[in-house]
Design a protein around this motif. Sequence first.
Motif, mmCIF file in Angstrom:
data_model
loop_
_atom_site.group_PDB
_atom_site.id
_atom_site.type_symbol
_atom_site.label_atom_id
_atom_site.label_comp_id
_atom_site.label_asym_id
_atom_site.label_seq_id
_atom_site.Cartn_x
_atom_site.Cartn_y
_atom_site.Cartn_z
ATOM 1 N N GLY A 1 5.897 -4.663 55.339
ATOM 2 C CA GLY A 1 5.624 -5.647 56.374
ATOM 3 C C GLY A 1 4.137 -5.879 56.589
ATOM 4 N N LYS A 2 3.270 -5.049 55.989
ATOM 5 C CA LYS A 2 1.832 -5.196 56.177
ATOM 6 C C LYS A 2 1.279 -6.230 55.206
ATOM 7 C CE LYS A 2 1.146 -0.380 57.463
ATOM 8 N NZ LYS A 2 2.477 0.098 57.108
ATOM 9 N N LYS A 3 0.248 -6.883 55.691
ATOM 10 C CA LYS A 3 -0.480 -7.778 54.793
ATOM 11 C C LYS A 3 -1.428 -6.956 53.950
ATOM 12 C CE LYS A 3 -0.368 -11.811 57.818
ATOM 13 N NZ LYS A 3 -1.170 -12.820 58.556
ATOM 14 N N GLU A 4 -1.430 -7.277 52.689
ATOM 15 C CA GLU A 4 -2.305 -6.515 51.793
ATOM 16 C C GLU A 4 -3.750 -6.881 52.073
ATOM 17 O OE1 GLU A 4 -2.500 -5.246 47.099
ATOM 18 O OE2 GLU A 4 -1.284 -6.952 47.728
ATOM 19 N N SER A 5 -4.588 -5.838 52.219
ATOM 20 C CA SER A 5 -6.014 -6.019 52.497
ATOM 21 C C SER A 5 -6.783 -4.887 51.839
ATOM 22 C CB SER A 5 -6.267 -6.021 54.013
ATOM 23 O OG SER A 5 -5.953 -4.754 54.560
ATOM 24 N N PRO A 6 -8.134 -5.029 51.739
ATOM 25 C CA PRO A 6 -8.914 -3.929 51.138
ATOM 26 C C PRO A 6 -8.729 -2.613 51.885
ATOM 27 C CG PRO A 6 -10.232 -5.924 51.251
ATOM 28 C CD PRO A 6 -8.974 -6.223 51.988
ATOM 29 N N GLU A 7 -8.604 -2.690 53.228
ATOM 30 C CA GLU A 7 -8.451 -1.460 54.003
ATOM 31 C C GLU A 7 -7.118 -0.770 53.712
ATOM 32 O OE1 GLU A 7 -9.022 -2.238 58.100
ATOM 33 O OE2 GLU A 7 -11.154 -2.737 57.893
ATOM 34 N N THR A 8 -6.025 -1.577 53.674
ATOM 35 C CA THR A 8 -4.727 -0.960 53.379
ATOM 36 C C THR A 8 -4.701 -0.407 51.971
ATOM 37 O OG1 THR A 8 -3.868 -3.130 52.691
ATOM 38 C CG2 THR A 8 -3.546 -2.486 54.984
ATOM 39 N N GLY A 9 -5.398 -1.064 51.060
ATOM 40 C CA GLY A 9 -5.463 -0.549 49.692
ATOM 41 C C GLY A 9 -6.188 0.779 49.625
ATOM 42 N N LYS A 10 -7.307 0.892 50.363
ATOM 43 C CA LYS A 10 -8.054 2.143 50.361
ATOM 44 C C LYS A 10 -7.247 3.268 50.992
ATOM 45 C CE LYS A 10 -12.635 -0.005 50.456
ATOM 46 N NZ LYS A 10 -13.886 -0.178 51.223
ATOM 47 N N GLU A 11 -6.577 2.958 52.123
ATOM 48 C CA GLU A 11 -5.751 3.981 52.770
ATOM 49 C C GLU A 11 -4.638 4.438 51.847
ATOM 50 O OE1 GLU A 11 -4.416 2.312 56.397
ATOM 51 O OE2 GLU A 11 -6.338 2.506 57.437
ATOM 52 N N ALA A 12 -4.019 3.464 51.136
ATOM 53 C CA ALA A 12 -2.938 3.814 50.216
ATOM 54 C C ALA A 12 -3.447 4.700 49.090
ATOM 55 C CB ALA A 12 -2.290 2.553 49.674
ATOM 56 N N GLU A 13 -4.643 4.372 48.557
ATOM 57 C CA GLU A 13 -5.203 5.193 47.483
ATOM 58 C C GLU A 13 -5.438 6.631 47.939
ATOM 59 O OE1 GLU A 13 -8.674 3.309 46.030
ATOM 60 O OE2 GLU A 13 -7.637 1.574 45.202
ATOM 61 N N LYS A 14 -5.945 6.769 49.175
ATOM 62 C CA LYS A 14 -6.163 8.126 49.701
ATOM 63 C C LYS A 14 -4.859 8.881 49.814
ATOM 64 C CE LYS A 14 -10.305 7.056 52.446
ATOM 65 N NZ LYS A 14 -10.871 6.993 53.818
ATOM 66 N N LEU A 15 -3.823 8.218 50.357
ATOM 67 C CA LEU A 15 -2.534 8.878 50.502
ATOM 68 C C LEU A 15 -1.937 9.226 49.147
ATOM 69 C CD1 LEU A 15 -0.973 6.783 53.409
ATOM 70 C CD2 LEU A 15 -1.695 9.151 53.504
ATOM 71 N N ILE A 16 -2.058 8.304 48.182
ATOM 72 C CA ILE A 16 -1.509 8.555 46.837
ATOM 73 C C ILE A 16 -2.204 9.738 46.191
ATOM 74 C CG2 ILE A 16 -1.360 7.605 44.506
ATOM 75 C CD1 ILE A 16 -0.895 4.855 45.838
ATOM 76 N N GLN A 17 -3.540 9.849 46.423
ATOM 77 C CA GLN A 17 -4.286 10.958 45.845
ATOM 78 C C GLN A 17 -3.822 12.292 46.431
ATOM 79 O OE1 GLN A 17 -8.489 10.559 46.283
ATOM 80 N NE2 GLN A 17 -8.960 12.435 45.110
ATOM 81 N N VAL A 18 -3.557 12.299 47.753
ATOM 82 C CA VAL A 18 -3.078 13.526 48.392
ATOM 83 C C VAL A 18 -1.664 13.850 47.948
ATOM 84 C CG1 VAL A 18 -2.541 14.605 50.606
ATOM 85 C CG2 VAL A 18 -4.601 13.211 50.384
ATOM 86 N N VAL A 19 -0.812 12.807 47.824
ATOM 87 C CA VAL A 19 0.580 13.019 47.411
ATOM 88 C C VAL A 19 0.638 13.637 46.030
ATOM 89 C CG1 VAL A 19 2.716 11.849 46.766
ATOM 90 C CG2 VAL A 19 1.548 11.241 48.882
ATOM 91 N N SER A 20 -0.267 13.228 45.145
ATOM 92 C CA SER A 20 -0.259 13.782 43.789
ATOM 93 C C SER A 20 -0.557 15.277 43.791
ATOM 94 C CB SER A 20 -1.295 13.045 42.925
ATOM 95 O OG SER A 20 -2.602 13.239 43.458
ATOM 96 N N GLU A 21 -1.212 15.743 44.884
ATOM 97 C CA GLU A 21 -1.537 17.155 44.962
ATOM 98 C C GLU A 21 -0.518 17.944 45.803
ATOM 99 O OE1 GLU A 21 -5.425 17.292 46.551
ATOM 100 O OE2 GLU A 21 -6.387 16.344 44.826
ATOM 101 N N ARG A 22 0.026 17.322 46.885
ATOM 102 C CA ARG A 22 0.870 18.054 47.830
ATOM 103 C C ARG A 22 2.289 17.490 47.944
ATOM 104 N NH1 ARG A 22 -3.259 18.751 52.989
ATOM 105 N NH2 ARG A 22 -5.034 19.631 51.829
ATOM 106 N N GLN A 23 2.633 16.460 47.238
ATOM 107 C CA GLN A 23 3.950 15.839 47.228
ATOM 108 C C GLN A 23 4.242 15.012 48.485
ATOM 109 O OE1 GLN A 23 6.852 18.875 46.548
ATOM 110 N NE2 GLN A 23 6.246 19.180 44.403
ATOM 111 N N ARG A 24 3.491 15.183 49.568
ATOM 112 C CA ARG A 24 3.658 14.357 50.758
ATOM 113 C C ARG A 24 2.320 14.305 51.490
ATOM 114 N NH1 ARG A 24 7.981 16.177 52.217
ATOM 115 N NH2 ARG A 24 9.336 14.439 51.633
ATOM 116 N N ALA A 25 1.992 13.165 52.088
ATOM 117 C CA ALA A 25 0.728 12.993 52.801
ATOM 118 C C ALA A 25 0.980 12.193 54.068
ATOM 119 C CB ALA A 25 -0.293 12.272 51.912
ATOM 120 N N ARG A 26 0.047 12.329 55.043
ATOM 121 C CA ARG A 26 0.172 11.579 56.298
ATOM 122 C C ARG A 26 -1.198 11.072 56.719
ATOM 123 N NH1 ARG A 26 0.875 16.946 58.033
ATOM 124 N NH2 ARG A 26 -0.822 17.687 59.414
ATOM 125 N N LEU A 27 -1.160 10.009 57.520
ATOM 126 C CA LEU A 27 -2.397 9.366 57.977
ATOM 127 C C LEU A 27 -2.142 8.737 59.335
ATOM 128 C CD1 LEU A 27 -5.346 8.443 57.307
ATOM 129 C CD2 LEU A 27 -4.334 6.339 56.405
#
Length: 483
Positions: free
Chosen positions: A103-129
């Motif tokens: 439901g979110k509009k794609e923006s540079p900020e949402t992309g950066k937040e997603a990248e951070k979460l994806i990076q954490v998920v790759s290490e811990r299997q789940r991430a939160r923000l």
Amino acid sequence: MKFSWKISISMLVISILVMGLGGYALLEALFSSSWQREVENGAEENRMLAYSFVAYWNTTAQEWQNFSDGDIRKTAEVMADGMAWAGTEFSIYEEDGQLLYGGKKESPETGKEAEKLIQVVSERQRARLLREQEGRYELATMSSVSLGEKRLIYLESDRDVTVLYEDRTARETIYRRWMTVILLLELPVCYLMTVWLLRPLGRLSRAARRIAGGELEARARMGSRDEVGLLARDFNRMADHLQQQFTELQETARRQEDFIGSFAHELKTPLTSMIGYADMLRSREMTEEERFEAANYIFKEGKRLEALSLKLLDLLVLRHEELKKRQVSAVWLAEELRGILEPALAEYGIRLKLSVKEDRIELEPDLMKTVLLNLMDNGRKAMESVPNQEEKWLCLLGRPEQEGYAFYVRDTGKGIPAEELSRITEAFYMVDKSRARKQGGAGLGLSICAEIVKRHGGTLTFQSQEGRGTLVRVWLPGKEESR
């Protein structure tokens, strides 16, 4: 600043520190507990969405080998329609952070937040923000989802936690208000309690000011048995001791004044007469008999002044010289006194009676002879002033008593008035001054006796009744006690 204000302000500062730090620590603990529950619920919700998405995908996907992003979005839409009743929002991202569905509009900020979460998920299997936008708070939780062996996507679920932060703010506001009210009430209450508790100290202060102003009988009222009450009791004891010492100092000062006055008087009277007779001898023609009488008077008064100076010297020496005591037989001492006194007593028709029990006494013999001779001679003089007395007895008794030994000198003379007994050992004090001077006395004999007995560690006491005589008791301690 008054001590009561110091205590009240100190209590207020301590309350602020304790209640402030403790209260906010408690609020923070409550918030942390609620936040932890939201995190766990968010993680559980994300896990359920991931399972649901895989289930929908397995149901809707037709070809496993050639599926596209559109198939992923279509599956997500079907799943969102099926779970619309739950009101749960979720988003799906590629590995590079590109938004596939949400439901979110794609923006540079949402992309950066997603990248951070994806990076954490790759290490811990789940991430939160935690996101904050326009006063709203969202807890984003992301986990990875495998679609077969060739495709990996990331599912993010968003949970609104604004109420949690609003509750914390409301609790902090209420706590600050209550704390302000409590502290405003605490200051006057602490002040009143402090004033009440410090009232005994105020009474102590007033009593101290009264004593400093000369009211030596002033005392602090003891109203409690706590530490302040003990302080008041100790203060009263100190005041009693100070009053006693002050009274003793006044009495000592009075005695010193009397001593100086008496000493000056004792010197003035004979010196005036001696100067007068000497002036007559050098300035007037006199017969041989008149010259002899004048010279004789000057000689007698000179000898009296010599005896007076020697007695004063003895009194001073006694107070500073160490006694050389040795063990003496009480019977031997009594017989020595008999040999000295009997001839003089017989001349005045006075009979001497001795009743002394044998014991060894530790004393300085010559000084103790001086004491007993002086007391017995005073008894003789007291009986001289009683005319027409049929039997005149002077008794010396001695016996062991009270871990020591006591001598008693008893006469049948005129006695001493009761109001005079407390002062007869003062220097130059004489009960009958005219009789004492006529008999060659200066009022120093009993002072010397009292000093000698005191240096032996003993006591000298008097009992007398006018017209019936006087009893003097000389008590000396035993060997161990005298040491």
